[in-house]
Design a protein around this motif. Structure first.
Motif, PDB file in Angstrom:
ATOM      1  N   PRO A 129       4.458 -10.157  -1.247  1.00 26.78           N
ATOM      2  CA  PRO A 129       5.368  -9.293   0.460  1.00 26.78           C
ATOM      3  C   PRO A 129       4.702  -7.996   0.557  1.00 26.78           C
ATOM      4  CG  PRO A 129       5.975  -9.203  -1.632  1.00 26.78           C
ATOM      5  CD  PRO A 129       5.260  -9.832  -2.245  1.00 26.78           C
ATOM      6  N   SER A 130       4.523  -7.655   2.068  1.00 24.03           N
ATOM      7  CA  SER A 130       4.255  -6.752   3.057  1.00 24.03           C
ATOM      8  C   SER A 130       4.714  -5.677   2.856  1.00 24.03           C
ATOM      9  CB  SER A 130       4.099  -6.993   4.577  1.00 24.03           C
ATOM     10  OG  SER A 130       3.963  -5.672   5.261  1.00 24.03           O
ATOM     11  N   LEU A 131       4.673  -4.504   1.911  1.00 21.89           N
ATOM     12  CA  LEU A 131       5.619  -3.099   1.727  1.00 21.89           C
ATOM     13  C   LEU A 131       6.319  -2.597   3.306  1.00 21.89           C
ATOM     14  CD1 LEU A 131       6.575  -2.883  -0.675  1.00 21.89           C
ATOM     15  CD2 LEU A 131       5.262  -4.397  -1.223  1.00 21.89           C
TER      16      LEU A 131
ATOM     17  N   LEU B  40      -0.247  -3.905   0.426  1.00 24.21           N
ATOM     18  CA  LEU B  40      -0.606  -2.774   0.895  1.00 24.21           C
ATOM     19  C   LEU B  40      -0.889  -2.475   2.321  1.00 24.21           C
ATOM     20  CD1 LEU B  40      -0.066  -1.577  -2.737  1.00 24.21           C
ATOM     21  CD2 LEU B  40       1.580  -0.707  -0.913  1.00 24.21           C
ATOM     22  N   ASP B  41      -0.575  -2.496   3.725  1.00 17.62           N
ATOM     23  CA  ASP B  41      -1.131  -2.171   5.418  1.00 17.62           C
ATOM     24  C   ASP B  41      -0.966  -0.454   4.942  1.00 17.62           C
ATOM     25  OD1 ASP B  41      -0.790  -4.536   5.570  1.00 17.62           O
ATOM     26  OD2 ASP B  41       1.004  -4.553   5.693  1.00 17.62           O
ATOM     27  N   VAL B  42      -2.692  -0.238   5.591  1.00 17.83           N
ATOM     28  CA  VAL B  42      -2.654   1.084   5.766  1.00 17.83           C
ATOM     29  C   VAL B  42      -3.893   1.142   6.884  1.00 17.83           C
ATOM     30  CG1 VAL B  42      -4.566   3.174   4.223  1.00 17.83           C
ATOM     31  CG2 VAL B  42      -3.674   1.358   3.049  1.00 17.83           C
TER      32      VAL B  42
ATOM     33  N   PRO C  44      -2.736  -7.119  14.401  1.00 23.72           N
ATOM     34  CA  PRO C  44      -2.721  -5.849  13.422  1.00 23.72           C
ATOM     35  C   PRO C  44      -1.970  -4.871  13.685  1.00 23.72           C
ATOM     36  CG  PRO C  44      -4.994  -5.770  13.763  1.00 23.72           C
ATOM     37  CD  PRO C  44      -4.722  -7.041  14.534  1.00 23.72           C
ATOM     38  N   GLY C  45      -0.613  -4.138  12.969  1.00 20.12           N
ATOM     39  CA  GLY C  45      -0.421  -3.304  13.467  1.00 20.12           C
ATOM     40  C   GLY C  45       0.968  -3.028  13.339  1.00 20.12           C
ATOM     41  N   PHE C  46       2.043  -3.896  13.203  1.00 16.77           N
ATOM     42  CA  PHE C  46       3.273  -3.949  13.165  1.00 16.77           C
ATOM     43  C   PHE C  46       3.933  -5.491  13.156  1.00 16.77           C
ATOM     44  CE2 PHE C  46       2.442  -0.579  16.835  1.00 16.77           C
ATOM     45  CZ  PHE C  46       2.690  -0.475  16.613  1.00 16.77           C
ATOM     46  N   GLY C  47       5.241  -4.924  12.128  1.00 13.78           N
ATOM     47  CA  GLY C  47       5.792  -6.486  11.041  1.00 13.78           C
ATOM     48  C   GLY C  47       6.762  -6.976  12.070  1.00 13.78           C
ATOM     49  N   GLY C  48       7.015  -7.397  11.813  1.00 15.06           N
ATOM     50  CA  GLY C  48       8.281  -9.003  12.431  1.00 15.06           C
ATOM     51  C   GLY C  48       7.998  -9.628  14.129  1.00 15.06           C
ATOM     52  N   GLN C  49       6.586  -9.422  13.673  1.00 13.56           N
ATOM     53  CA  GLN C  49       6.268 -10.223  15.093  1.00 13.56           C
ATOM     54  C   GLN C  49       6.022 -11.656  15.101  1.00 13.56           C
ATOM     55  OE1 GLN C  49       2.518  -7.968  17.561  1.00 13.56           O
ATOM     56  NE2 GLN C  49       2.237  -7.325  14.900  1.00 13.56           N
TER      57      GLN C  49
ATOM     58  N   VAL D 169      -3.073 -15.462   4.777  1.00 11.76           N
ATOM     59  CA  VAL D 169      -2.530 -15.457   6.411  1.00 11.76           C
ATOM     60  C   VAL D 169      -1.186 -14.231   6.432  1.00 11.76           C
ATOM     61  CG1 VAL D 169      -2.644 -17.613   7.416  1.00 11.76           C
ATOM     62  CG2 VAL D 169      -0.493 -17.036   5.871  1.00 11.76           C
ATOM     63  N   ASP D 170      -1.243 -12.723   7.057  1.00 16.02           N
ATOM     64  CA  ASP D 170      -0.313 -11.960   7.260  1.00 16.02           C
ATOM     65  C   ASP D 170      -0.519 -12.472   9.025  1.00 16.02           C
ATOM     66  OD1 ASP D 170       0.524  -9.655   7.590  1.00 16.02           O
ATOM     67  OD2 ASP D 170      -1.970  -8.573   7.093  1.00 16.02           O
ATOM     68  N   GLY D 171       1.107 -12.497   9.044  1.00 18.01           N
ATOM     69  CA  GLY D 171       2.144 -11.782   9.818  1.00 18.01           C
ATOM     70  C   GLY D 171       2.801 -12.765  10.429  1.00 18.01           C
ATOM     71  N   GLY D 172       4.456 -13.028  10.489  1.00 14.38           N
ATOM     72  CA  GLY D 172       4.845 -14.122  10.902  1.00 14.38           C
ATOM     73  C   GLY D 172       5.491 -14.482   9.699  1.00 14.38           C
ATOM     74  N   ILE D 173       5.487 -14.378   8.948  1.00  8.72           N
ATOM     75  CA  ILE D 173       5.887 -15.985   7.814  1.00  8.72           C
ATOM     76  C   ILE D 173       6.849 -15.963   7.698  1.00  8.72           C
ATOM     77  CG2 ILE D 173       5.254 -16.495   5.619  1.00  8.72           C
ATOM     78  CD1 ILE D 173       2.815 -17.514   8.042  1.00  8.72           C
TER      79      ILE D 173
ATOM     80  N   ALA E  42       4.393 -11.373   3.779  1.00  2.99           N
ATOM     81  CA  ALA E  42       5.822 -11.804   4.084  1.00  2.99           C
ATOM     82  C   ALA E  42       6.080 -10.345   4.159  1.00  2.99           C
ATOM     83  CB  ALA E  42       6.694 -13.117   3.711  1.00  2.99           C
ATOM     84  N   GLY E  43       6.568  -9.814   4.868  1.00  4.82           N
ATOM     85  CA  GLY E  43       7.289  -8.722   5.642  1.00  4.82           C
ATOM     86  C   GLY E  43       8.802  -8.469   5.861  1.00  4.82           C
ATOM     87  N   THR E  44       9.420  -9.211   6.780  1.00  7.69           N
ATOM     88  CA  THR E  44      10.242  -9.481   7.399  1.00  7.69           C
ATOM     89  C   THR E  44      11.040  -9.938   6.462  1.00  7.69           C
ATOM     90  OG1 THR E  44       9.596  -8.629   9.392  1.00  7.69           O
ATOM     91  CG2 THR E  44      11.839  -9.311   9.539  1.00  7.69           C
ATOM     92  N   SER E  45      10.479 -11.262   5.894  1.00  8.17           N
ATOM     93  CA  SER E  45      11.341 -12.377   5.882  1.00  8.17           C
ATOM     94  C   SER E  45      11.692 -11.947   4.789  1.00  8.17           C
ATOM     95  CB  SER E  45      10.662 -13.732   5.440  1.00  8.17           C
ATOM     96  OG  SER E  45       9.736 -13.705   5.068  1.00  8.17           O
TER      97      SER E  45
HETATM   98  C1  DX5 Z   1       0.663  -6.239  10.925  1.00  4.01           C
HETATM   99  C2  DX5 Z   1       0.715  -6.139   8.720  1.00  4.01           C
HETATM  100  C3  DX5 Z   1       1.378  -6.484   8.258  1.00  4.01           C
HETATM  101  C4  DX5 Z   1       2.654  -6.985   8.285  1.00  4.01           C
HETATM  102  C5  DX5 Z   1       3.759  -7.966   8.133  1.00  4.01           C
HETATM  103  O1  DX5 Z   1      -0.173  -5.528  10.923  1.00  4.01           O
HETATM  104  O2  DX5 Z   1      -0.731  -6.401   8.533  1.00  4.01           O
HETATM  105  O3  DX5 Z   1       1.166  -7.039   6.973  1.00  4.01           O
HETATM  106  O4  DX5 Z   1       3.686  -6.562   7.811  1.00  4.01           O
HETATM  107  O5  DX5 Z   1       5.009  -8.631   8.859  1.00  4.01           O
HETATM  108  P1  DX5 Z   1       5.859  -9.518   8.902  1.00  4.01           P
HETATM  109  O6  DX5 Z   1       5.634 -10.218   7.370  1.00  4.01           O
HETATM  110  O7  DX5 Z   1       6.834  -9.487   8.907  1.00  4.01           O
HETATM  111  O8  DX5 Z   1       4.665 -10.330  10.205  1.00  4.01           O
END
Ligand code: DX5
Ligand code: ZN
Length: 216
Positions: free
Chosen positions: A5-7, A32-34, A139-144, A172-176, A194-197
């Motif tokens: 899970p992406s916090l 943890l996304d820094v 990279p940069g934002f969740g929910g793409q 893999v990271d993003g949109g899962i 996985a963040g949003t989902s």
């Molecule tokens: C984007 C981050 C991801 C992001 C994924 O730069 O590295 O970890 O939070 O978020 P979702 O799963 O919502 O695409």
């Protein structure tokens, strides 16, 4: 399939409780996304925050550095309790030197590549890596939206690792989400961020269980 899970999608005002919730919901590790507002157009948190969060779970901390100068901060993240550190090939730091710092603290090293970077960028370092992170969004934002056209990279990296007899993991990271995780599984992905989902539904455990079940 392991789920990280992406916090980034959590409620930051109760960060510790959100980590505990993910722990109880079957997360395999905490992602943890820094972000430094320079390598990517967004700011999050750094090593002092991660150090405090360490008290909320025994699960591995998978620290994804989206910062321009990872070399400068590696020891801080090691001391904060990172188990895996991913940094980007596109960052300004020397890759070999950065890997050496991570290795010196017995933390698991990983290299990350943005959508515009070829998989071959990680090949010179493959033998030293625990994991490669293939970004499936910018990279940069969740929910793409998930970029399925990145899967050739997963296949290329997996094939090269097999050729060299390496136990390399690909993340893999993003949109899962439920609609996309099968594509990742079929390409040979080991760990899905996985963040949003995971954070949007009320029941995170059900969400993680469903994601995992779709890969079986
Ligand atoms: C984007 C981050 C991801 C992001 C994924 O730069 O590295 O970890 O939070 O978020 P979702 O799963 O919502 O695409
Ligand atoms: Zn990430």
């Amino acid at each position: 399939m392991q789920i990280a899970p992406s916090l980034l999608s959590c409620d930051f005002s109760i960060f510790g409780a959100e980590i505990e919730r993910m722990d109880k919901s079957g997360a395999d590790m905490m992602h943890l996304d820094v972000m430094d507002g320079h390598f990517v157009p967004n700011l999050t948190f750094g090593a002092p925050v991660i150090k405090k969060l360490r008290n909320y779970t025994d699960k591995p901390f998978d620290v994804h550095l989206m910062i321009s100068e990872p070399l400068k901060y590696i020891y801080d993240f090691c001391d904060a309790g990172a188990d895996i550190i991913s940094f980007h090939t596109e960052a300004d730091s020397d890759i070999d030197e950065t890997l050496k710092k991570i290795e010196s603290r017995n933390v698991k090293p990983a290299l990350a590549i943005k959508p515009g970077t070829a998989p071959e960028a990680v090949f010179p370092y493959l033998d030293r890596l625990y994991m490669v992170l293939v970004m499936t969004v910018e990279p940069g934002f969740g929910g793409q939206s998930f970029m399925a056209d990145m899967m050739y990279k997963v296949e290329a990296i997996k094939a090269e690792a097999k050729k060299r007899n390496l136990d390399l993991l690909v993340q893999v990271d993003g949109g899962i989400a439920t609609e996309t995780i099968k594509v990742a599984a079929n390409a040979g992905v080991d760990i899905c961020v996985a963040g949003t989902s995971v954070f949007k539904p009320e029941d995170a455990k059900a969400a993680i269980d469903e994601l995992k079940a779709l890969c079986e």
